[in-house]
Each structure stands twice: as C-alpha cells, then as structure tokens.
Design a protein around this motif. Structure first.
Motif, PDB file in Angstrom:
ATOM      1  N   GLU A  15       0.827  -1.212   0.000  1.00  7.04           N
ATOM      2  CA  GLU A  15       0.000   0.000   0.000  1.00  7.04           C
ATOM      3  C   GLU A  15       0.862   1.263   0.000  1.00  7.04           C
ATOM      4  O   GLU A  15       0.779   2.102   0.885  1.00  7.04           O
ATOM      5  CB  GLU A  15      -0.957  -0.007   1.179  1.00  7.04           C
ATOM      6  N   MET A  16       1.672   1.377  -1.008  1.00  4.32           N
ATOM      7  CA  MET A  16       2.625   2.479  -1.104  1.00  4.32           C
ATOM      8  C   MET A  16       1.945   3.847  -1.036  1.00  4.32           C
ATOM      9  O   MET A  16       2.485   4.773  -0.428  1.00  4.32           O
ATOM     10  CB  MET A  16       3.407   2.338  -2.404  1.00  4.32           C
ATOM     11  N   GLU A  17       0.781   3.994  -1.653  1.00  3.14           N
ATOM     12  CA  GLU A  17       0.081   5.278  -1.633  1.00  3.14           C
ATOM     13  C   GLU A  17      -0.188   5.757  -0.209  1.00  3.14           C
ATOM     14  O   GLU A  17      -0.035   6.938   0.096  1.00  3.14           O
ATOM     15  CB  GLU A  17      -1.238   5.205  -2.416  1.00  3.14           C
ATOM     16  N   SER A  18      -0.569   4.836   0.664  1.00  2.73           N
ATOM     17  CA  SER A  18      -0.867   5.225   2.045  1.00  2.73           C
ATOM     18  C   SER A  18       0.409   5.554   2.829  1.00  2.73           C
ATOM     19  O   SER A  18       0.342   6.206   3.869  1.00  2.73           O
ATOM     20  CB  SER A  18      -1.654   4.122   2.757  1.00  2.73           C
ATOM     21  N   ARG A  19       1.546   5.124   2.347  1.00  2.00           N
ATOM     22  CA  ARG A  19       2.822   5.442   2.998  1.00  2.00           C
ATOM     23  C   ARG A  19       3.366   6.790   2.535  1.00  2.00           C
ATOM     24  O   ARG A  19       3.901   7.551   3.323  1.00  2.00           O
ATOM     25  CB  ARG A  19       3.879   4.364   2.693  1.00  2.00           C
ATOM     26  N   PRO A  22       0.820  10.681   3.398  1.00  2.00           N
ATOM     27  CA  PRO A  22       0.993  11.568   4.557  1.00  2.00           C
ATOM     28  C   PRO A  22       2.258  12.424   4.493  1.00  2.00           C
ATOM     29  O   PRO A  22       2.251  13.580   4.913  1.00  2.00           O
ATOM     30  CB  PRO A  22       1.053  10.601   5.742  1.00  2.00           C
ATOM     31  N   LEU A  23       3.329  11.881   3.959  1.00  2.00           N
ATOM     32  CA  LEU A  23       4.561  12.658   3.798  1.00  2.00           C
ATOM     33  C   LEU A  23       4.364  13.762   2.763  1.00  2.00           C
ATOM     34  O   LEU A  23       4.698  14.929   2.996  1.00  2.00           O
ATOM     35  CB  LEU A  23       5.717  11.746   3.371  1.00  2.00           C
ATOM     36  N   LEU A  24       3.792  13.403   1.627  1.00  2.00           N
ATOM     37  CA  LEU A  24       3.607  14.347   0.533  1.00  2.00           C
ATOM     38  C   LEU A  24       2.640  15.467   0.890  1.00  2.00           C
ATOM     39  O   LEU A  24       2.887  16.631   0.585  1.00  2.00           O
ATOM     40  CB  LEU A  24       3.115  13.599  -0.713  1.00  2.00           C
ATOM     41  N   ASN A  31      -2.645  14.923  -5.561  1.00  2.11           N
ATOM     42  CA  ASN A  31      -2.777  13.494  -5.265  1.00  2.11           C
ATOM     43  C   ASN A  31      -2.076  12.701  -6.356  1.00  2.11           C
ATOM     44  O   ASN A  31      -1.707  13.244  -7.404  1.00  2.11           O
ATOM     45  CB  ASN A  31      -4.258  13.104  -5.206  1.00  2.11           C
ATOM     46  N   PHE A  32      -1.937  11.413  -6.140  1.00  2.00           N
ATOM     47  CA  PHE A  32      -1.236  10.563  -7.102  1.00  2.00           C
ATOM     48  C   PHE A  32      -1.790   9.151  -7.059  1.00  2.00           C
ATOM     49  O   PHE A  32      -2.455   8.758  -6.111  1.00  2.00           O
ATOM     50  CB  PHE A  32       0.265  10.534  -6.793  1.00  2.00           C
ATOM     51  N   TRP A  72      11.251  12.378  -3.265  1.00  2.00           N
ATOM     52  CA  TRP A  72      11.806  12.340  -1.906  1.00  2.00           C
ATOM     53  C   TRP A  72      10.871  11.603  -0.959  1.00  2.00           C
ATOM     54  O   TRP A  72      11.308  10.794  -0.142  1.00  2.00           O
ATOM     55  CB  TRP A  72      12.074  13.750  -1.372  1.00  2.00           C
ATOM     56  N   CYS A  73       9.562  11.879  -1.061  1.00  2.00           N
ATOM     57  CA  CYS A  73       8.596  11.201  -0.191  1.00  2.00           C
ATOM     58  C   CYS A  73       8.570   9.705  -0.484  1.00  2.00           C
ATOM     59  O   CYS A  73       8.473   8.883   0.437  1.00  2.00           O
ATOM     60  CB  CYS A  73       7.212  11.828  -0.363  1.00  2.00           C
ATOM     61  N   PHE A  74       8.650   9.333  -1.746  1.00  2.00           N
ATOM     62  CA  PHE A  74       8.719   7.935  -2.161  1.00  2.00           C
ATOM     63  C   PHE A  74       9.947   7.287  -1.535  1.00  2.00           C
ATOM     64  O   PHE A  74       9.880   6.218  -0.918  1.00  2.00           O
ATOM     65  CB  PHE A  74       8.802   7.881  -3.690  1.00  2.00           C
ATOM     66  N   PHE A  75      11.082   7.937  -1.688  1.00  2.00           N
ATOM     67  CA  PHE A  75      12.339   7.444  -1.144  1.00  2.00           C
ATOM     68  C   PHE A  75      12.261   7.300   0.381  1.00  2.00           C
ATOM     69  O   PHE A  75      12.674   6.285   0.943  1.00  2.00           O
ATOM     70  CB  PHE A  75      13.466   8.395  -1.539  1.00  2.00           C
TER      71      PHE A  75
END
Length: 110
Positions: A15-19, A22-24, A31-32, A72-75
């Motif tokens: 569930e990468m989107e939920s991770r 919040p950072l983004l 949104n993405f 950066w948020c992904f990383f």
C-alpha cells in the motif's frame, strides 16, 4: 519506475500510496496514483464529473519541484521500511543517500 528492480518489488502489496501520501501532503496539494503493472505514476489536484455522474481525476503535469518532492517522499517511505526491518526490505544492509532524485527511476505521466 523500473519494474525489474528488486528495490520496487512488493510495493503494491505494501500500500505504497498510504505510505507516501501523509509525507507528501505535508508540503503539496496534489494526489497521485501508482500503476504498478507498468511502473507509472499519475497526478491530479481535483476530481471532475463525467457525463454519467461519476467522478474521475483531472490529471495534471506536476512541476519539476513537485516531482522532486514526490520522489523524496517515495524514497523516505521505502527508507523507513528498510530502517524498521520490514520483511520485504530485510535484504537491505546499508542505506546510502547519494542523490535519490536522479537515482530513482521514476517516470511521471500527465
């Protein structure tokens, strides 16, 4: 995203989107959605109504700065899993930060 990379394996189940969200959303107003099957990401700010009354995203092209912020948020989300010992990233022994903006192979589509 390079779908052949071990670095990205298992993201859909995690569930990468939920991770990342919040950072983004601390710094950005868009949104993405990640398409894991082809390794692409789309962005939007608002939903628009279809002729049948349903809503769908009005996709946008993000600026270079917004793209860098997303990367950066992904990383950071993946780094958190590696640091916390998440099973999918238990193979990671060291975390080096060189230049994740240019090193991550993330492609955006409007």
């Amino acid at each position: 995203m390079n779908t052949d990379s071990r670095f990205f394996s298992g993201l859909a189940e995690m569930e990468m989107e939920s991770r990342i969200g919040p950072l983004l959303h601390r710094y950005a107003d868009f949104n993405f959605e990640i398409d894991y099957s082809n390794g692409s990401i789309v962005f939007w700010r608002e939903m628009v109504a279809n002729s049948d009354g349903t809503e769908e995203p009005a996709y946008i092209k993000v600026s270079r700065g917004e793209e860098n912020l997303f990367i950066w948020c992904f990383f950071l989300a993946i780094a958190r899993w590696a640091i916390d010992g998440q099973e999918a990233y238990d193979w990671v022994q060291y975390l080096y930060i060189d230049d994740p903006i240019s090193s991550l192979d993330v492609t955006t589509h409007p």
